[in-house]
Design a protein around this motif. Structure first.
Motif, PDB file in Angstrom:
ATOM      1  N   UNK A 186       0.822  -1.202   0.000  1.00 23.80           N
ATOM      2  CA  UNK A 186       0.000   0.000   0.000  1.00 23.80           C
ATOM      3  C   UNK A 186       0.855   1.249   0.000  1.00 23.80           C
ATOM      4  N   UNK A 187       1.919   1.249   0.814  1.00 17.93           N
ATOM      5  CA  UNK A 187       2.799   2.417   0.866  1.00 17.93           C
ATOM      6  C   UNK A 187       3.445   2.655  -0.481  1.00 17.93           C
ATOM      7  N   UNK A 188       3.900   1.584  -1.124  1.00 15.36           N
ATOM      8  CA  UNK A 188       4.519   1.732  -2.440  1.00 15.36           C
ATOM      9  C   UNK A 188       3.526   2.285  -3.453  1.00 15.36           C
ATOM     10  N   UNK A 189       2.279   1.822  -3.377  1.00 12.47           N
ATOM     11  CA  UNK A 189       1.257   2.313  -4.302  1.00 12.47           C
ATOM     12  C   UNK A 189       1.011   3.795  -4.101  1.00 12.47           C
ATOM     13  N   UNK A 190       0.923   4.224  -2.850  1.00  8.38           N
ATOM     14  CA  UNK A 190       0.681   5.633  -2.575  1.00  8.38           C
ATOM     15  C   UNK A 190       1.859   6.482  -3.002  1.00  8.38           C
ATOM     16  N   UNK A 191       3.079   5.957  -2.824  1.00 10.03           N
ATOM     17  CA  UNK A 191       4.257   6.712  -3.199  1.00 10.03           C
ATOM     18  C   UNK A 191       4.369   6.890  -4.698  1.00 10.03           C
ATOM     19  N   UNK A 192       3.844   5.943  -5.453  1.00 12.70           N
ATOM     20  CA  UNK A 192       3.966   6.031  -6.907  1.00 12.70           C
ATOM     21  C   UNK A 192       2.776   6.698  -7.556  1.00 12.70           C
ATOM     22  N   UNK A 247      -7.975  -0.180 -13.032  1.00 11.24           N
ATOM     23  CA  UNK A 247      -7.456  -1.507 -13.371  1.00 11.24           C
ATOM     24  C   UNK A 247      -8.562  -2.461 -13.774  1.00 11.24           C
ATOM     25  N   UNK A 248      -8.269  -3.325 -14.750  1.00 12.87           N
ATOM     26  CA  UNK A 248      -9.273  -4.262 -15.239  1.00 12.87           C
ATOM     27  C   UNK A 248      -9.640  -5.307 -14.208  1.00 12.87           C
ATOM     28  N   UNK A 249      -8.806  -5.477 -13.178  1.00 11.55           N
ATOM     29  CA  UNK A 249      -9.063  -6.506 -12.165  1.00 11.55           C
ATOM     30  C   UNK A 249     -10.002  -6.043 -11.067  1.00 11.55           C
ATOM     31  N   UNK A 250     -10.472  -4.775 -11.152  1.00 10.23           N
ATOM     32  CA  UNK A 250     -11.338  -4.240 -10.108  1.00 10.23           C
ATOM     33  C   UNK A 250     -12.749  -4.762 -10.198  1.00 10.23           C
ATOM     34  N   UNK A 251     -13.658  -4.250  -9.327  1.00 11.18           N
ATOM     35  CA  UNK A 251     -15.061  -4.672  -9.354  1.00 11.18           C
ATOM     36  C   UNK A 251     -15.692  -4.377 -10.687  1.00 11.18           C
ATOM     37  N   UNK A 307     -15.166  12.351   1.177  1.00 14.52           N
ATOM     38  CA  UNK A 307     -16.437  11.871   1.719  1.00 14.52           C
ATOM     39  C   UNK A 307     -16.762  10.459   1.260  1.00 14.52           C
ATOM     40  N   UNK A 308     -16.126  10.012   0.173  1.00 17.15           N
ATOM     41  CA  UNK A 308     -16.387   8.667  -0.343  1.00 17.15           C
ATOM     42  C   UNK A 308     -15.221   7.717  -0.105  1.00 17.15           C
ATOM     43  N   UNK A 309     -14.264   8.134   0.728  1.00 14.21           N
ATOM     44  CA  UNK A 309     -13.222   7.222   1.185  1.00 14.21           C
ATOM     45  C   UNK A 309     -11.981   7.133   0.332  1.00 14.21           C
ATOM     46  N   UNK A 310     -11.837   8.000  -0.683  1.00 15.26           N
ATOM     47  CA  UNK A 310     -10.624   7.972  -1.490  1.00 15.26           C
ATOM     48  C   UNK A 310      -9.446   8.523  -0.677  1.00 15.26           C
ATOM     49  N   UNK A 311      -8.237   8.027  -0.958  1.00 13.15           N
ATOM     50  CA  UNK A 311      -7.022   8.598  -0.377  1.00 13.15           C
ATOM     51  C   UNK A 311      -6.562   9.742  -1.275  1.00 13.15           C
ATOM     52  N   UNK A 312      -6.329  10.926  -0.706  1.00 11.77           N
ATOM     53  CA  UNK A 312      -6.061  12.125  -1.499  1.00 11.77           C
ATOM     54  C   UNK A 312      -4.688  12.683  -1.160  1.00 11.77           C
ATOM     55  N   UNK A 363      -4.386  14.126  -6.479  1.00 13.35           N
ATOM     56  CA  UNK A 363      -4.201  12.729  -6.847  1.00 13.35           C
ATOM     57  C   UNK A 363      -5.005  11.917  -5.845  1.00 13.35           C
ATOM     58  N   UNK A 364      -5.966  11.157  -6.316  1.00 16.13           N
ATOM     59  CA  UNK A 364      -6.840  10.395  -5.423  1.00 16.13           C
ATOM     60  C   UNK A 364      -6.807   8.918  -5.819  1.00 16.13           C
ATOM     61  N   UNK A 365      -6.774   8.041  -4.821  1.00 17.58           N
ATOM     62  CA  UNK A 365      -6.748   6.599  -5.067  1.00 17.58           C
ATOM     63  C   UNK A 365      -7.928   5.943  -4.375  1.00 17.58           C
ATOM     64  N   UNK A 366      -8.712   5.169  -5.143  1.00 20.40           N
ATOM     65  CA  UNK A 366      -9.842   4.444  -4.572  1.00 20.40           C
ATOM     66  C   UNK A 366      -9.312   3.311  -3.692  1.00 20.40           C
ATOM     67  N   UNK A 367      -9.763   3.203  -2.447  1.00 19.99           N
ATOM     68  CA  UNK A 367      -9.153   2.250  -1.507  1.00 19.99           C
ATOM     69  C   UNK A 367      -9.424   0.791  -1.843  1.00 19.99           C
ATOM     70  N   UNK A 368     -10.491   0.498  -2.562  1.00 18.22           N
ATOM     71  CA  UNK A 368     -10.856  -0.891  -2.822  1.00 18.22           C
ATOM     72  C   UNK A 368     -10.411  -1.395  -4.190  1.00 18.22           C
ATOM     73  N   UNK A 369     -10.649  -0.618  -5.220  1.00 21.19           N
ATOM     74  CA  UNK A 369     -10.408  -1.107  -6.578  1.00 21.19           C
ATOM     75  C   UNK A 369      -9.101  -0.640  -7.181  1.00 21.19           C
TER      76      UNK A 369
END
Length: 321
Positions: free
Chosen positions: A8-14, A312-316, A267-272, A285-291
């Motif tokens: 997760x940390x690597x994803x946020x850093x990139x 990503x194609x692997x998401x919901x 408000x919808x839980x994205x990391x900003x 820059x916002x990242x959806x926490x689930x998908x």
């Protein structure tokens, strides 16, 4: 659990992958408000320069970390542009995470990267001098005169223990390869292809774009060359990329629109995260926490806000997330 935190940390850093303007505010002013100047280099020159900037930061670090390349292939299309001129501009982005040292050293490594770059004569961006009182600082800088942008970031591994993961990211200016004309039609990169209209990942990306449009509360500009849906295939897998722009806005309205978008994301839980830009107002820059969808909202020197959604194609499969 530790592995999951590291991923997760690597994803946020990139996350700051492509939010770098093609040309700077100074370029626009110098040209009397016209299109920013074109940068001519080839892909290898851009990669070599970015790698050199990374090495300048790492060479004298102590304790000595092990740089590990992360992210997609380094060369891609110019995403956050300051204009809509049809061309074949590219952009190089290289990111490394610094491993092999205790997590408590992350802050120290970021500080050493900053000091090494300052010795090279590189400068802070307008909002690059972050608070050093906490254990997880970030530094945003740029080179002169070639205008590469770089970040030294600290991702959180264990907040309670003050352990982080340092990362270095260098992004080139957008450049026209030798032999290409700024008036040439936009060429689709080899890694991009048009997705099917009924593809569930495309529907999900468009759904996110629609909700971002509602949150911004400003009109979109007519679709320009290079905008729209595309499928991206790289070492990380397959994803759908959707880009569009708002109409040009006064600076004050740009700030308010981005504030509304940030409120929606939070408000919808994205990391900003915020990133400095040459246009003044910081990009979101916002990242959806689930998908794992990443949304980039980058103001430009021409007043538009460039929106890019990568899903990503692997998401919901549902677009209603």
């Amino acid at each position: 659990m530790k592995l999951r935190k590291a991923i997760l940390a690597a994803a946020l850093l990139t996350m700051p992958i492509t939010v770098t303007a093609c040309g700077t505010q100074e370029d626009v002013q110098a040209n009397g408000g016209k299109t920013p100047k074109q940068v001519t280099m080839d892909e290898q020159q851009a990669i070599d320069r970015a790698e050199d900037i990374i090495q300048q930061a790492v060479a004298s670090m102590s304790p000595k970390p092990t740089p590990e390349r992360v992210g997609p292939p380094p060369v891609g299309p110019c995403i956050a542009r300051d204009d809509h001129g049809p061309d074949d501009r590219l952009q190089v982005r290289i990111a490394y995470k610094l491993t092999g040292v205790p997590g408590t050293e992350a802050k120290n490594l970021v500080r050493q990267a900053r000091d090494a770059w300052l010795k090279q004569g590189y400068t802070y961006t307008s909002s690059g001098m972050d608070d050093w009182s906490g254990p997880f600082p970030a530094v945003y800088m740029r080179t002169a005169p070639d205008d590469f942008w770089m970040n030294a970031l600290t991702g959180v591994l264990d907040r309670a223990k003050g352990q982080g993961l340092a990362s270095l990211v260098v992004t080139s200016p957008c450049f026209l390869p030798p032999g290409k004309s700024s008036t040439a039609a936009t060429a689709d990169p080899a890694a991009l292809k048009a997705p099917r209209a009924d593809d569930p990942t495309s529907s999900r990306a468009l759904g996110h774009s629609s909700r971002i449009y509602d949150a911004l509360q400003v009109r979109s500009a007519p679709t320009q060359s290079g905008e729209g849906l595309s499928t991206v295939q790289d070492d990380a897998g397959t994803s759908v990329h959707h880009t569009w722009s708002t109409e040009p806005l006064p600076e004050a309205e740009t700030v308010r629109a981005l504030e509304r978008a940030q409120t929606y994301f939070q408000s919808t839980g994205w990391h900003v995260r915020h990133l400095p830009t040459a246009a003044g107002a910081p990009a979101l820059i916002a990242r959806h926490p689930d998908e794992g969808t990443i949304a980039q909202l980058a103001p430009s020197a021409t007043g538009t806000v460039r929106v890019a959604v990568t899903t990503p194609a692997s998401g919901p499969t549902s677009a209603d997330v």
